[in-house]
Design a protein around this motif. Sequence first.
Motif, PDB file in Angstrom:
ATOM      1  N   THR A  28     -11.884  11.682  10.209  1.00  0.00           N
ATOM      2  CA  THR A  28     -10.852  10.970   9.455  1.00  0.00           C
ATOM      3  C   THR A  28     -11.375   9.634   8.955  1.00  0.00           C
ATOM      4  OG1 THR A  28      -8.987  12.015  10.578  1.00  0.00           O
ATOM      5  CG2 THR A  28      -8.593   9.853   9.658  1.00  0.00           C
ATOM      6  N   SER A  29     -11.108   9.349   7.698  1.00  0.00           N
ATOM      7  CA  SER A  29     -11.550   8.096   7.092  1.00  0.00           C
ATOM      8  C   SER A  29     -10.877   6.898   7.742  1.00  0.00           C
ATOM      9  CB  SER A  29     -11.238   8.107   5.592  1.00  0.00           C
ATOM     10  OG  SER A  29     -11.479   6.836   5.019  1.00  0.00           O
ATOM     11  N   HIS A  30     -11.665   5.839   7.929  1.00  0.00           N
ATOM     12  CA  HIS A  30     -11.133   4.551   8.378  1.00  0.00           C
ATOM     13  C   HIS A  30     -11.111   3.554   7.228  1.00  0.00           C
ATOM     14  CE1 HIS A  30     -11.971   5.257  12.955  1.00  0.00           C
ATOM     15  NE2 HIS A  30     -10.991   5.987  12.480  1.00  0.00           N
ATOM     16  N   ASN A  31     -11.128   4.092   6.016  1.00  0.00           N
ATOM     17  CA  ASN A  31     -11.022   3.223   4.837  1.00  0.00           C
ATOM     18  C   ASN A  31     -10.209   3.923   3.751  1.00  0.00           C
ATOM     19  OD1 ASN A  31     -11.437   0.923   3.254  1.00  0.00           O
ATOM     20  ND2 ASN A  31     -13.245   1.813   2.292  1.00  0.00           N
ATOM     21  N   TYR A  32      -9.090   4.497   4.173  1.00  0.00           N
ATOM     22  CA  TYR A  32      -8.164   5.117   3.217  1.00  0.00           C
ATOM     23  C   TYR A  32      -6.760   4.988   3.784  1.00  0.00           C
ATOM     24  CZ  TYR A  32      -5.925   8.359   0.028  1.00  0.00           C
ATOM     25  OH  TYR A  32      -5.094   8.913  -0.923  1.00  0.00           O
ATOM     26  N   ALA A  33      -5.853   4.488   2.975  1.00  0.00           N
ATOM     27  CA  ALA A  33      -4.497   4.201   3.437  1.00  0.00           C
ATOM     28  C   ALA A  33      -3.631   5.455   3.399  1.00  0.00           C
ATOM     29  CB  ALA A  33      -3.868   3.114   2.573  1.00  0.00           C
ATOM     30  N   GLY A  34      -3.137   5.861   4.558  1.00  0.00           N
ATOM     31  CA  GLY A  34      -2.178   6.954   4.613  1.00  0.00           C
ATOM     32  C   GLY A  34      -0.800   6.461   4.205  1.00  0.00           C
ATOM     33  N   PHE A  35       0.249   7.045   4.807  1.00  0.00           N
ATOM     34  CA  PHE A  35       1.602   6.706   4.368  1.00  0.00           C
ATOM     35  C   PHE A  35       1.884   5.223   4.573  1.00  0.00           C
ATOM     36  CE2 PHE A  35       6.113   6.024   4.780  1.00  0.00           C
ATOM     37  CZ  PHE A  35       6.588   6.670   3.661  1.00  0.00           C
ATOM     38  N   ASN A  36       2.234   4.563   3.481  1.00  0.00           N
ATOM     39  CA  ASN A  36       2.617   3.153   3.488  1.00  0.00           C
ATOM     40  C   ASN A  36       2.962   2.819   2.051  1.00  0.00           C
ATOM     41  OD1 ASN A  36       2.735   0.338   3.356  1.00  0.00           O
ATOM     42  ND2 ASN A  36       1.178   0.057   4.940  1.00  0.00           N
ATOM     43  N   THR A  37       4.250   2.763   1.725  1.00  0.00           N
ATOM     44  CA  THR A  37       4.647   2.562   0.330  1.00  0.00           C
ATOM     45  C   THR A  37       4.462   1.129  -0.145  1.00  0.00           C
ATOM     46  OG1 THR A  37       6.964   2.267   1.019  1.00  0.00           O
ATOM     47  CG2 THR A  37       6.279   4.482   0.338  1.00  0.00           C
ATOM     48  N   ASP A  38       3.996   0.241   0.756  1.00  0.00           N
ATOM     49  CA  ASP A  38       3.630  -1.108   0.320  1.00  0.00           C
ATOM     50  C   ASP A  38       2.247  -1.139  -0.317  1.00  0.00           C
ATOM     51  OD1 ASP A  38       5.990  -2.310   1.038  1.00  0.00           O
ATOM     52  OD2 ASP A  38       5.298  -2.909   3.022  1.00  0.00           O
ATOM     53  N   ILE A  39       1.521  -0.043  -0.208  1.00  0.00           N
ATOM     54  CA  ILE A  39       0.168   0.045  -0.769  1.00  0.00           C
ATOM     55  C   ILE A  39       0.205   0.970  -1.979  1.00  0.00           C
ATOM     56  CG2 ILE A  39      -2.214   0.772  -0.338  1.00  0.00           C
ATOM     57  CD1 ILE A  39      -1.720   0.100   2.621  1.00  0.00           C
ATOM     58  N   PRO A  40      -0.308   0.547  -3.127  1.00  0.00           N
ATOM     59  CA  PRO A  40      -0.254   1.378  -4.332  1.00  0.00           C
ATOM     60  C   PRO A  40      -1.130   2.628  -4.220  1.00  0.00           C
ATOM     61  CG  PRO A  40      -0.773  -0.921  -4.865  1.00  0.00           C
ATOM     62  CD  PRO A  40      -0.913  -0.779  -3.384  1.00  0.00           C
ATOM     63  N   ASP A  41      -0.690   3.707  -4.830  1.00  0.00           N
ATOM     64  CA  ASP A  41      -1.553   4.875  -4.947  1.00  0.00           C
ATOM     65  C   ASP A  41      -2.780   4.563  -5.803  1.00  0.00           C
ATOM     66  OD1 ASP A  41      -0.203   6.574  -3.292  1.00  0.00           O
ATOM     67  OD2 ASP A  41       0.881   7.637  -4.878  1.00  0.00           O
ATOM     68  N   MET A  42      -2.655   3.597  -6.695  1.00  0.00           N
ATOM     69  CA  MET A  42      -3.819   3.149  -7.462  1.00  0.00           C
ATOM     70  C   MET A  42      -4.916   2.630  -6.529  1.00  0.00           C
ATOM     71  SD  MET A  42      -4.048   3.348 -10.799  1.00  0.00           S
ATOM     72  CE  MET A  42      -3.702   5.052 -10.397  1.00  0.00           C
ATOM     73  N   PHE A  43      -4.490   1.919  -5.484  1.00  0.00           N
ATOM     74  CA  PHE A  43      -5.443   1.415  -4.495  1.00  0.00           C
ATOM     75  C   PHE A  43      -6.092   2.579  -3.757  1.00  0.00           C
ATOM     76  CE2 PHE A  43      -6.868  -0.447  -0.544  1.00  0.00           C
ATOM     77  CZ  PHE A  43      -7.331  -1.701  -0.907  1.00  0.00           C
ATOM     78  N   ARG A  44      -5.301   3.581  -3.408  1.00  0.00           N
ATOM     79  CA  ARG A  44      -5.846   4.754  -2.717  1.00  0.00           C
ATOM     80  C   ARG A  44      -6.862   5.488  -3.588  1.00  0.00           C
ATOM     81  NH1 ARG A  44      -0.363   4.593  -1.292  1.00  0.00           N
ATOM     82  NH2 ARG A  44      -0.066   4.340   0.963  1.00  0.00           N
ATOM     83  N   ALA A  45      -6.574   5.587  -4.872  1.00  0.00           N
ATOM     84  CA  ALA A  45      -7.503   6.269  -5.769  1.00  0.00           C
ATOM     85  C   ALA A  45      -8.858   5.580  -5.757  1.00  0.00           C
ATOM     86  CB  ALA A  45      -6.930   6.308  -7.186  1.00  0.00           C
ATOM     87  N   GLU A  46      -8.858   4.238  -5.736  1.00  0.00           N
ATOM     88  CA  GLU A  46     -10.120   3.502  -5.689  1.00  0.00           C
ATOM     89  C   GLU A  46     -10.823   3.703  -4.351  1.00  0.00           C
ATOM     90  OE1 GLU A  46     -10.656  -0.299  -7.205  1.00  0.00           O
ATOM     91  OE2 GLU A  46      -9.917   0.301  -9.179  1.00  0.00           O
ATOM     92  N   GLN A  47     -10.057   3.680  -3.259  1.00  0.00           N
ATOM     93  CA  GLN A  47     -10.651   3.922  -1.949  1.00  0.00           C
ATOM     94  C   GLN A  47     -11.312   5.292  -1.897  1.00  0.00           C
ATOM     95  OE1 GLN A  47      -7.054   3.183   0.496  1.00  0.00           O
ATOM     96  NE2 GLN A  47      -8.282   1.673   1.612  1.00  0.00           N
TER      97      GLN A  47
END
Length: 920
Positions: free
Chosen positions: A701-720
């Motif tokens: 499991t990645s330690h540099n990818y945000a799972g469920f948390n709607t305070d974090i943009p999906d745009m941010f996840r795409a970059e991660q």
Amino acid sequence: MTSLWQKNLNFAKFYKPMKTIITSLVLAVCAFQSTAQTILEVPGRDLPAKIDIHGYSVLPSGRLVKPAGKTLRINSDPFGMVISPDGKWAVTLHNGAFTRIDLEKQISKRFPPYGTPSKLSPYGKSTYLGVVFSPNSEWIYLSGGDSGNVLVVELSTGKVLKTFSLNGSFKGYDFDDSFTSDLVLLPEKNELLVLDRANFRMVRMKAETGEIVGVVPTGRQPFGISLSPDHQFAFVANVGMYSYPLIEGTTLANLQSQHIPWHPYANDTKESREGTEIMGKKIPGVGDPNSDESMSIFQINLSTNQITKKYKPGFLLGEMVEEMEVVGGSSPNSLAVSSKFAYVSNATNDNIAVLDYATRQIKSHIPIKLNAVLDKRRGYLPFGLCLSKDEKTLYVTLLGLNAVAVIDIPSQKTKGFIPTGWGPTRVRLSADEKTLYVTTCRGYGAGPNGGKDFKAPEQGSYVGDIQLGTFQTIDMPNEAQLAAYTQEVKNNTYQEYSSKGRGNKILSLDKNKQAQSPIKHIVYITKENRTYDEIFGQFKGANGDSTIARYGLNQTVVLPDSLKTTYHHVNVMPNHTLLAKRFAMSDNFYCDSDASIHGHHWMVGVIPNEWVEANSSVSKSAKIFSKAPGRRHPGTTGSIDPEDYAEAGGLWEALERKNISFYNFGEANETAHNREEWFDTLTGAGHVVMVPMQKALWKNTSHNYAGFNTDIPDMFRAEQFESEFTKMWLKGKKKMPSVVTIQLPNDHGADPRPEDGYVSNHSFMADNDLALARMISFLSTTPYWKNMLVVVTEDDPQGGVDHVDAHRSVLMMAGPYVKRNYVSHKHANFGSLLRLIYTNFGVPSVNHYDQTATLLDDFFTENPDFSPVDFVFPDRRIFQPEVTMKKYNKNIDWKKIKKRVEMDNVEEMRKEHYKSLEDK
């Protein structure tokens, strides 16, 4: 199909095998069946979900239900049920409500009435499991759940007569934060024996006054209680595995600085037993998963209040069963006690433990048997129990089979099955034993909860409200009737089809040829909370209702600002439509789940057990500094926690057993008490209560990818995602794993945050839409694309409405071997997606849902298209991705992102693909 429903075909004709020719995608599990020429699929594989209370209803799984006997539709999730001593009444217990049923007139009444706000319910917001009648049948005792009390309620009026609290001092020890679970009445002493799942104890109190007269420790999370016929012993079923600790030294003052950004250890490891150190913090261990307090039965002598025996029924972690290592506890949950034996339902193991409580030995385990193939893959989930007066027959509700099993105790064999509604919970016998009473938590399913012709019922249109439970009154079947019922249960669950002539060059039934599949990488993307119609209701050539396509194209969006700003002709999620047209989608896919608690279990092949189901329906609160250990971890949310594990695990364990590589971005990071702030970007969560993660998953499991948390943009996840993918599998020495899971959750929605770029709920959908398309576009420019399949779905449908069924949701597939502009009408569910993965990689199924799910063979073509995938921008009036990234001091270089699509050479990819096939 409409005509089939309209004509109300008889049973035999309804089950006549379809003559549709299937050309591909057959599960490797066939090799494990009695004949390699037989495969199993659900009977509703070509039908939409539908409620028919007079015939056969089609569930989201594609299985059918037609409850035996007479059926009343009652409030959902009746996890407690009792029959009055005078035989006139039944009472079922729900969250914050109960239902009174007149057994002669077959009339039910809900207390309080539908529409009563939970804060105004006289029973609190959290009644849970336990309900018992007074000897005179005039009042009932109800478990108050989260409130930690017992309610005495007048049956005729529903009036609360008294309230008894479990909190307070007893023999110098203060108990607080109690959570009331199951309870029984000890009539000769006029005492209630009440389980407190927060403080891990059994409480004895006077039934008249509520005075506490005894306290006995139990195992973790005491769930079910029963008495021996002579009332000498009480038996308590404990479903908890661990008592979860805080990080050492955590106080209210330093709480925020104590969190760590991921689960501390894998389950059943040296670190989980003994503890470890992370980021300079001392992490306590949780001990041995096979300890006496974990998933056990306590036998208590009521004369002395002493524990006389601790039993460990079922299989223990580390044992080998059916050639698979046991990774989940047995989840012993309910009991029925005879004059000699106590019978225990082990949900995870699909068996009944027999305890000889005179010799204090586990005598045997009775396996529940339906089908020689299905029996080897778990999922029946035995729950409620009832014993005949002669102690020769045991009735068992099977939460995962939609049936009651009838067990012959002398021979320890399954005599047969009785069909029920969806998810049977409790079973009781009438005094003369001529009648069975059965409750189910989901009844006939949900049905539609929106659309131009929809009218909301009195209980509401939310998926968890519109989906009613059932109360069945069943005449005791004779031998012939039981045999017919048994065949009906089988027919409702699966059909047998010939495998002759099936398979093609892409996916083969022949397990020796499965390694030659051109699909070497499957990317499994899960989004959050949407139904089909609200995204695809306008889609041409599919079964949609455009009147509720609020996140589709050309929408009117009213902002929740003071001016009620209105935008017209807004394209909210345009990339979903473009991807569906470019590749393929389904208009007949259903989430088995109501909400995320269920969804993140189902989607990785872990069927929610009785603990997950009962907890998902009750209001509960975490109190991490409480002295009550059960309050630190009151139940599951998005993670699969140790109480929830299946016997042989799910997707992760299945892949690991076959040495199929996998990696996870974002799944399983959300526990019931974690922190979710905008800065928790490493996994989307901060953890201070220490809960293990599945052993197979933790190291992948990645330690540099945000799972469920709607305070974090999906745009941010795409970059991660792009960054880690590039580092590991494009520039690094490792190759992309065979299976990659990604959580992309912002279509869950949240309150608008204009300062962060979210001017309305629609903004979250646009964020999700663009991030999804960006990820697929990125994947299409990698060298792995030529051998890739991307599967996109939702974990649950609870945020939306749909004109077919409240469980109908999104399923899209993308990749070179996916058909173009194709709409599948086959009935599909999470089991179908897992069956697809297992089929492609030659992995045996884990449970009987993925073993019998519809084969999604129709999505694929033998004529690949290797072109890269482009994307478009949602309407900038509702979403500006650059604004969402400002707080992270990040810019998005759209020119560079767009250019990589243009730079990709399709012909080179094509040549490389065919060369790789020749090299084999």
